[in-house]
Design an enzyme around this catalytic site. Structure first.
Site, short mmCIF file in Angstrom:
data_model
loop_
_atom_site.label_atom_id
_atom_site.label_comp_id
_atom_site.label_asym_id
_atom_site.label_seq_id
_atom_site.Cartn_x
_atom_site.Cartn_y
_atom_site.Cartn_z
N SER A 179 0.86 -1.22 0.09
CA SER A 179 -0.02 0.20 0.19
C SER A 179 0.96 1.38 -0.20
O SER A 179 1.80 1.45 -0.80
CB SER A 179 -1.00 0.02 1.13
OG SER A 179 -2.03 0.51 1.10
N ASP A 431 -8.16 -5.55 -6.14
CA ASP A 431 -7.90 -4.56 -5.34
C ASP A 431 -8.02 -3.27 -6.06
O ASP A 431 -7.55 -2.83 -7.09
CB ASP A 431 -6.43 -4.86 -4.96
CG ASP A 431 -5.88 -3.40 -4.17
OD1 ASP A 431 -6.75 -2.89 -3.46
OD2 ASP A 431 -4.85 -3.12 -3.59
N HIS A 456 -6.07 -6.66 -1.60
CA HIS A 456 -4.96 -5.70 -1.42
C HIS A 456 -3.91 -6.50 -0.52
O HIS A 456 -3.88 -7.00 0.30
CB HIS A 456 -5.55 -4.60 -0.27
CG HIS A 456 -4.73 -3.35 -0.25
ND1 HIS A 456 -4.40 -2.68 -1.31
CD2 HIS A 456 -4.30 -2.65 0.98
CE1 HIS A 456 -3.83 -1.52 -1.00
NE2 HIS A 456 -3.81 -1.49 0.33
#
Length: 497
Positions: A179, A431, A456
């Site tokens: 991320s 994602d 994710h």
């Protein structure tokens, strides 16, 4: 302040939500402890030491000598001084112990890479607060909350580890992150190639800036996730906004909404209704990010393939408004009350408290300016355009700062990054952040790995019996690249001697 019109400037990533609700000579102190993380396979004990290093508050100025203690964790059970490596987690927007416990991939590959694991906490998160409990009370204190300062912290920390840990000096370091942490891992390799030999940037939307990708791509992927998970699921959600609006026209309707949705605090005005809709939207977004193939408790305790479970309640967009919203309540309960322990639903909370929403709110208002928009046609949300001026005003009200939307592209190159080497960009097709990620190879050493059934940064999570074959393949490719970087490092060392 209320949530402004453009849905949250989302990120954590781990969590889209943020406090602002913006559209959308170094001494190491250590103590040994056991950390326990829970997965659907049971309890996995992780053993690491907790350490602190004295870091400069401002690496890029010379007129002040203020310092703070940055926390980092070390696990060296499988580390070999002979031919080993160092896997360095570039901490993102939250408590580093939480990221440590949710990055099982590093623990799973430590033995085969003879690796020391280092998890570095990002400044202004967890315990690494440059001005202690005053870190967020004065915008002047926040001047030092930038990705550039964080990368400098990481570089200084690695130099410190190589100097102070016997056997570490001549070992290759690989940056790993997911991320925002994945963005940092990629940027770390770009800016400090002499410090790290390569980077694994998982679910890293390094192109979600400026106009590098369409502002609507994120919400379109969220919608596709719901569309594929059940008949009429996304259409039911699209219909729910007008149903809420119709109920919200009267006081009796607001009371009905508050009771039927099981809200902890009653809705009383139009701003409350806006907050409600933003909170529901965040919920669908979070579900898209954590649509994992097994039970998990990353953002909230959830069942396997949680969107499929949610969509069981959202099969018919043509029922009455009351029935439709009661179905929405059942769907929300999958996310907020899977454990059965919630007495009511709190629309100010969407994720774990381990994430630092204050810090991320500030970063989103300064350099991490990621445009989002919806049109209600290609996605299942109410239409919201990206309005930089309105966004800037919201940021100024909250923090007294104005965003610099072009700075990240100036600093890190945008799509012009082909001169760099040894970065793996992995993305799961489920994602929503993959829309701003690198999903095609750029060169032989800037490679993209896509995971069709991945949400994710699924690849950074621990091995699980329910992992799809595609993520097993992705991880094996990632390890193969990392082994090559390690071999190249040692081959170059031998040449020098």
């Amino acid at each position: 302040m209320g949530r402004p019109t453009v849905l949250l400037l989302l990120l954590t990533f781990l969590t889209p939500g943020a406090a602002i609700r913006v559209p959308p000579a170094m001494k190491a102190l250590s103590s040994l402890r056991w950390s326990t993380s829970f997965t659907s396979r049971g309890t996995v004990a992780k053993k690491y030491s907790i350490n602190y290093i004295e870091q400069k508050v401002n690496h890029f100025g010379f007129d002040a000598d203020e310092t703070f203690k940055q926390r980092y964790l070390i696990a060296d059970e499988y580390w070999k001084k002979n031919g080993g490596s160092i896997l360095f987690y570039t901490g993102n927007e939250g408590d580093i112990t939480w990221f440590c416990n949710n990055t099982g991939f590093m623990w799973d590959v430590a033995a085969q890479l003879k690796a020391m694991l280092v998890f570095a906490e990002h400044r202004y998160y967890g315990e690494s607060l440059p001005f202690g409990n005053k870190s967020f009370t004065d915008s002047r204190h926040l001047d030092f909350l930038t990705s550039e300062q964080a990368l400098a912290d990481f570089a200084v920390l690695i130099k410190h580890l190589k100097k102070t840990i016997p056997g570490a000096k001549n070992q290759p370091v690989i940056a790993i992150g997911g991320s925002y942490g994945g963005m940092l891992a990629a940027w770390f390799r770009m800016k400090y190639p002499h410090i790290v030999v390569g980077a694994l940037a998982a679910s890293a939307p390094i192109w979600h800036f400026g106009n590098l990708v369409p502002c609507g791509v994120f919400m379109e992927i969220v919608t596709k996730d719901f569309k594929r998970s059940g008949p009429n699921c996304s259409e039911t959600i699209r219909s729910s906004w007008d149903a809420i609006n119709r109920f919200a026209r009267t006081g009796a309707g607001l009371r009905w909404l508050s009771e039927s949705l099981g809200l902890c605090t009653a809705l009383t005005n139009t701003q409350d209704v806006q907050n409600l809709k933003a909170w529901i939207s965040e919920t669908w977004i979070n579900l898209a990010m954590v649509d994992y193939p097994y039970e998990s408790d990353f953002l909230q305790p959830l069942p396997a393939w949680p969107i499929k479970v949610v969509c069981q309640y959202l099969k018919n967009p043509s029922v009455s408004d009351a029935q439709l919203l009661q179905n929405i309540f059942q769907a929300l309960n999958v996310y907020y009350n899977y454990s059965g322990q919630a007495n009511c639903l709190n629309i100010s909370e969407t994720t774990t408290s381990s994430l630092g929403t204050q810090g991320w709110s500030y970063q989103a208002c300064t350099e991490m300016v990621m445009p989002f928009c919806t049109n209600g046609i290609d996605d299942m949300f109410e239409p919201h355009s990206w309005n930089l001026r309105e966004f800037s005003e919201d940021c100024f009200k909250q923090w007294g700062v104005r965003p610099r939307p072009a700075w990240i592209i100036t600093m890190y190159g945008g799509k012009n990054i082909s001169s760099h080497t040894n970065i793996i960009f992995s993305n799961g097709e489920l994602d929503p952040w993959s829309g701003g990620g690198v999903t095609k190879d750029i060169t032989d050493t800037l490679v993209a790995i896509t995971i069709p059934e991945g949400a994710h940064h699924l690849d950074l999570r621990a091995r699980n019996a329910f992992d799809p074959t595609t993520v097993l393949l992705a991880r094996s490719l990632e390890v193969r690249h990392m082994k090559q970087w390690i071999r190249d490092f040692y081959a170059n060392q031998r040449k020098k001697h």
